[in-house]
Write a protein that holds these residues in place. Sequence first.
Motif, PDB file in Angstrom:
ATOM      1  N   SER A  77      22.926  38.806  44.316  1.00 61.94           N
ATOM      2  CA  SER A  77      21.663  38.592  45.028  1.00 61.94           C
ATOM      3  C   SER A  77      21.863  37.724  46.256  1.00 61.94           C
ATOM      4  CB  SER A  77      20.639  37.919  44.105  1.00 61.94           C
ATOM      5  OG  SER A  77      20.390  38.711  42.990  1.00 61.94           O
ATOM      6  N   VAL A  78      22.728  36.708  46.136  1.00 64.76           N
ATOM      7  CA  VAL A  78      23.000  35.837  47.272  1.00 64.76           C
ATOM      8  C   VAL A  78      23.673  36.643  48.374  1.00 64.76           C
ATOM      9  CG1 VAL A  78      24.397  33.871  48.051  1.00 64.76           C
ATOM     10  CG2 VAL A  78      23.041  33.702  45.950  1.00 64.76           C
ATOM     11  N   LEU A  79      24.547  37.588  47.984  1.00 60.99           N
ATOM     12  CA  LEU A  79      25.169  38.487  48.955  1.00 60.99           C
ATOM     13  C   LEU A  79      24.083  39.255  49.709  1.00 60.99           C
ATOM     14  CD1 LEU A  79      28.228  40.770  48.438  1.00 60.99           C
ATOM     15  CD2 LEU A  79      26.077  41.835  49.061  1.00 60.99           C
ATOM     16  N   ALA A  80      23.134  39.813  48.969  1.00 64.24           N
ATOM     17  CA  ALA A  80      22.071  40.595  49.601  1.00 64.24           C
ATOM     18  C   ALA A  80      21.236  39.725  50.532  1.00 64.24           C
ATOM     19  CB  ALA A  80      21.197  41.225  48.522  1.00 64.24           C
ATOM     20  N   LEU A  81      20.861  38.535  50.060  1.00 58.67           N
ATOM     21  CA  LEU A  81      20.048  37.640  50.881  1.00 58.67           C
ATOM     22  C   LEU A  81      20.791  37.263  52.166  1.00 58.67           C
ATOM     23  CD1 LEU A  81      17.605  35.815  51.347  1.00 58.67           C
ATOM     24  CD2 LEU A  81      18.733  34.049  49.988  1.00 58.67           C
ATOM     25  N   SER A  82      22.081  36.939  52.014  1.00 59.20           N
ATOM     26  CA  SER A  82      22.859  36.507  53.184  1.00 59.20           C
ATOM     27  C   SER A  82      22.948  37.605  54.230  1.00 59.20           C
ATOM     28  CB  SER A  82      24.279  36.106  52.765  1.00 59.20           C
ATOM     29  OG  SER A  82      24.230  35.146  51.749  1.00 59.20           O
ATOM     30  N   ILE A  83      23.210  38.853  53.781  1.00 60.03           N
ATOM     31  CA  ILE A  83      23.356  39.896  54.808  1.00 60.03           C
ATOM     32  C   ILE A  83      21.999  40.270  55.400  1.00 60.03           C
ATOM     33  CG2 ILE A  83      25.536  40.833  53.943  1.00 60.03           C
ATOM     34  CD1 ILE A  83      23.985  43.134  52.691  1.00 60.03           C
ATOM     35  N   CYS A  84      20.941  40.136  54.632  1.00 58.78           N
ATOM     36  CA  CYS A  84      19.617  40.422  55.201  1.00 58.78           C
ATOM     37  C   CYS A  84      19.275  39.388  56.265  1.00 58.78           C
ATOM     38  CB  CYS A  84      18.551  40.441  54.105  1.00 58.78           C
ATOM     39  SG  CYS A  84      18.658  41.937  53.113  1.00 58.78           S
ATOM     40  N   VAL A  85      19.516  38.123  55.969  1.00 61.50           N
ATOM     41  CA  VAL A  85      19.244  37.074  56.953  1.00 61.50           C
ATOM     42  C   VAL A  85      20.132  37.271  58.173  1.00 61.50           C
ATOM     43  CG1 VAL A  85      19.393  34.602  57.405  1.00 61.50           C
ATOM     44  CG2 VAL A  85      18.424  35.419  55.251  1.00 61.50           C
ATOM     45  N   ALA A  86      21.438  37.529  57.918  1.00 61.96           N
ATOM     46  CA  ALA A  86      22.359  37.755  59.032  1.00 61.96           C
ATOM     47  C   ALA A  86      21.935  38.991  59.816  1.00 61.96           C
ATOM     48  CB  ALA A  86      23.789  37.907  58.513  1.00 61.96           C
ATOM     49  N   GLY A  87      21.548  40.043  59.114  1.00 60.96           N
ATOM     50  CA  GLY A  87      21.133  41.281  59.750  1.00 60.96           C
ATOM     51  C   GLY A  87      19.922  41.067  60.642  1.00 60.96           C
ATOM     52  N   LEU A  88      18.936  40.338  60.122  1.00 58.19           N
ATOM     53  CA  LEU A  88      17.738  40.059  60.920  1.00 58.19           C
ATOM     54  C   LEU A  88      18.082  39.224  62.146  1.00 58.19           C
ATOM     55  CD1 LEU A  88      15.137  39.358  58.092  1.00 58.19           C
ATOM     56  CD2 LEU A  88      15.178  41.304  59.663  1.00 58.19           C
ATOM     57  N   ALA A  89      19.067  38.355  62.013  1.00 55.44           N
ATOM     58  CA  ALA A  89      19.471  37.527  63.151  1.00 55.44           C
ATOM     59  C   ALA A  89      20.155  38.362  64.226  1.00 55.44           C
ATOM     60  CB  ALA A  89      20.395  36.402  62.677  1.00 55.44           C
ATOM     61  N   MET A  90      20.912  39.378  63.792  1.00 56.23           N
ATOM     62  CA  MET A  90      21.735  40.127  64.742  1.00 56.23           C
ATOM     63  C   MET A  90      21.051  41.380  65.278  1.00 56.23           C
ATOM     64  SD  MET A  90      25.544  39.858  63.023  1.00 56.23           S
ATOM     65  CE  MET A  90      25.071  40.495  61.429  1.00 56.23           C
ATOM     66  N   ALA A  91      20.104  41.929  64.525  1.00 54.73           N
ATOM     67  CA  ALA A  91      19.475  43.178  64.944  1.00 54.73           C
ATOM     68  C   ALA A  91      18.723  42.968  66.257  1.00 54.73           C
ATOM     69  CB  ALA A  91      18.513  43.668  63.852  1.00 54.73           C
ATOM     70  N   PRO A  92      18.673  43.992  67.115  1.00 61.85           N
ATOM     71  CA  PRO A  92      17.961  43.859  68.386  1.00 61.85           C
ATOM     72  C   PRO A  92      16.470  43.621  68.161  1.00 61.85           C
ATOM     73  CG  PRO A  92      18.643  46.131  68.004  1.00 61.85           C
ATOM     74  CD  PRO A  92      19.286  45.315  66.945  1.00 61.85           C
ATOM     75  N   ALA A  93      15.842  43.035  69.168  1.00 59.54           N
ATOM     76  CA  ALA A  93      14.442  42.643  69.030  1.00 59.54           C
ATOM     77  C   ALA A  93      13.539  43.841  68.737  1.00 59.54           C
ATOM     78  CB  ALA A  93      13.972  41.934  70.297  1.00 59.54           C
TER      79      ALA A  93
END
Lengths: 323, 505
Positions: A77-93
């Motif tokens: 679950s921590v893996l999923a949370l981390s990549i979602c947060v990272a993904g939201l940070a990196m995805a274009p606006a």
Amino acid sequence: MTTVPDKVAEGVGSWLQRSMPLVALMLLVLLFSLLSPRFLSIDNLANIAVQSSHIGLIAIGMTLVIATGGIDLSVGSVLALSICVAGLAMAPADAGGAGLSHVTGWCIGLATGALAGAVNGWLISGLGLSPFIATLGMMSIARGVANVLTDGMPVEDLPEAALALGSSSIAGMPWSVLLWAGIATLGGLVLGWTRLGRYACAMGSNEEALRLSGVRIGPWKTALYVLSGLLSAAAGLIFLGRVSNAQPSAGVGFELDAIAAVVIGGASLMGGRGSMSGTVVGVVLMGVLRNGLVLMDVSAFWQQLVIGVVVVVAVLLDRWRSA
Amino acid sequence: MTTAPDVVLSVRGLKKAFGAVQALSGVDLEVRAGEVLVLLGENGAGKSTLLKTLSGMHVPDEGEILVRGRSLPFGQPGACEAAGIVTIYQEFNLVRDLSVAENLFLGREPHRLGLVDHRRMRVEAGRMLARVGLDLDPARSVRSLGVAQAQLVEIAKALFRLERSGGGVLTLDEPTAALADHEIAVLHALIRDLKAQGQALIYISHRMPELRAIGDRVTVLRDGASVASGLLADIADDVLIRAMVGRDVATLYPRREVAPGAPVLEVEDLQAPGFGPVSLAVRQGEIVGVAGLMGSGRTRLLRLLYGDARPARGRVRVAGEPLRAVTGPAGAVAAGMGLVPEDRKNKGLALGMAVRDNLAMATLERHASWGLLDRGSLARTAKELVTRLRIRCRDISQAVGRLSGGNQQKVVLGRWLARSGPVLLLDEPTRGVDVGARAEIYQLLAELAAQGKAIVVVSSDLPEVLGIADRILVMREGRPAGWLEGVARTQEAVMRLATGQEETT
């Protein structure tokens, strides 16, 4: 009287006992290479390594936590949370993200994992919850937060650079495998050659004795759960690169794979005993098993069954080994 | 060979090797009906192996075991119990969360219509408890019992098994290690009672006066062989000790010249609920003994000093520096204290870890450079300590759980020698430690005191406190009952203060 051949036999016997996971792995490799001509190809072996790398990273943290007699059920679950947060940070606006650079995004993801680990550590050593309960709670909490943040939808349209850790290579070596090898080496160093690692084993063996020896348990134990969270996030960044989007449902069941690998590698769930090389062998063994069964067209359902049997047999053999 | 008619158990030429280690190298002994055979031997002499062989857990290489003239099958625990060999080990075999009655009948529950007959179980349990003079509700959980009561429950359970087998030999392995004096008296009365009923017993203990009080015959084990046997009344203590150790133990307690220096450990008005106030000062080079009955606050005093429990009031200073209670044991260690706890298996040692790791447990940070541990310096320090303390181990990577009690205790002591702080606190430092190792531990404490350390020893072994302490603090009901110094240090004086027979000295 013991004669020289006796001693040699004894030595070989004790080596066999200590290296049983490795021997089992070699036998398995031999078996699959006889059964399938494709198994021993460079491509296939690289494939096994790449596909094992994220579990490999998680299992490194898990080995340290299990050495303390604890467990971390929240890694998937921590893996999923981390990549979602990272993904939201990196995805274009325009895709709902913050459009940050990939390195910043990675750092944010790693920090998220570390933070979740810190909460685990605080629940366990600050509030005195059992590791099983604390990380079971975090398993659900982190998954919940990941779903809330993404509304349950995968974060798509990630920049190419964001996926590098799971998809690109340097000098023919996949980044994911290099990272795994490097961090496993560091992990072995931590377990055997640092205070953190020795304290982890001592906690698992007798926490009270360590405390009465004047060692503050809390900060050290928290550090171990932080490491486990951090490594789960790192595994996530590799996983992200492989599947090329950040799914809040990623990593389900990874904790069981990691725990199984650690146990196959010779660690005791009671704590006090663990080996980083054993864990690496355990991860590879599970990877080889999955890959070999796929090559032989064994269905995924049968794979589950076989892996379950392997875990049980590994523990039984280990009991014989340590008896 | 013939056997006397009243011989219940006879062991002849028993040998057993584990790999290259000859654990038993020829044991002969006889136990007769209505008699207590005392089994003496240092730790590692083979007592445990012998007991386990008798109860079928090990298969001997040679020799025979006869119960009432019939030879016992080897390696079959069930058959051994059926033949009437029942052993009560130091570590209790009770399930703590089950009731007393359920424990007594564990595996042999009375049935009615396929269901456990709880009523009959309780009635029977009451009868069994009455046999050992224990008056308590059989429905209580074992967890709620004290050590002495749990011990009696173990004995009741053992007697029940003996009854079913038609009588045999009851073995008690250090039954008094965790008991207070009045509880020992109860146990001994029970043993005399059993003797009068014709029960044959084997009794293991390190406490000589106790053995004299209860034993009839003695067999001494050394290096896995029986080296002396006979009627206990015919053999003097020093002869027994020589047989046990294989050499003369000149004096158990070393002679010391005491010239105490400045106070190192100072305690002012230490108080906690139901405890204190206690004030004391321990000077350089001094050994202070703390005596008192069980529950008198001896162990509590050490825990409060060490920061392992929070005092409500009061101050502790080490070398003039005040200690903050919130910092716990870590703060106490940083200030220069070391504790050898009472329960070395649960609180002192990581049994599964190496001798080296246990020795370094309080000093690991001194072996680290750039975050990495220097394994060479760890090994050097460990080897020095092993040599200095004469810790008998295969090598420094051997698991500490494999060592004998005395050597384990030396490892805990060694951990604090490695730190060389000015204050050493010891709680029952020689419990379960054989005579030879005890003498070495006393010698070591004397050396440490001579080097200027301030030492506090809590002990329920009166001769020990009298033998090594310069001053004795006697505790009673959480309060200091008095201090004894110089010629005033006698067993009688300690007991008078401890029991409150004398309010003022």
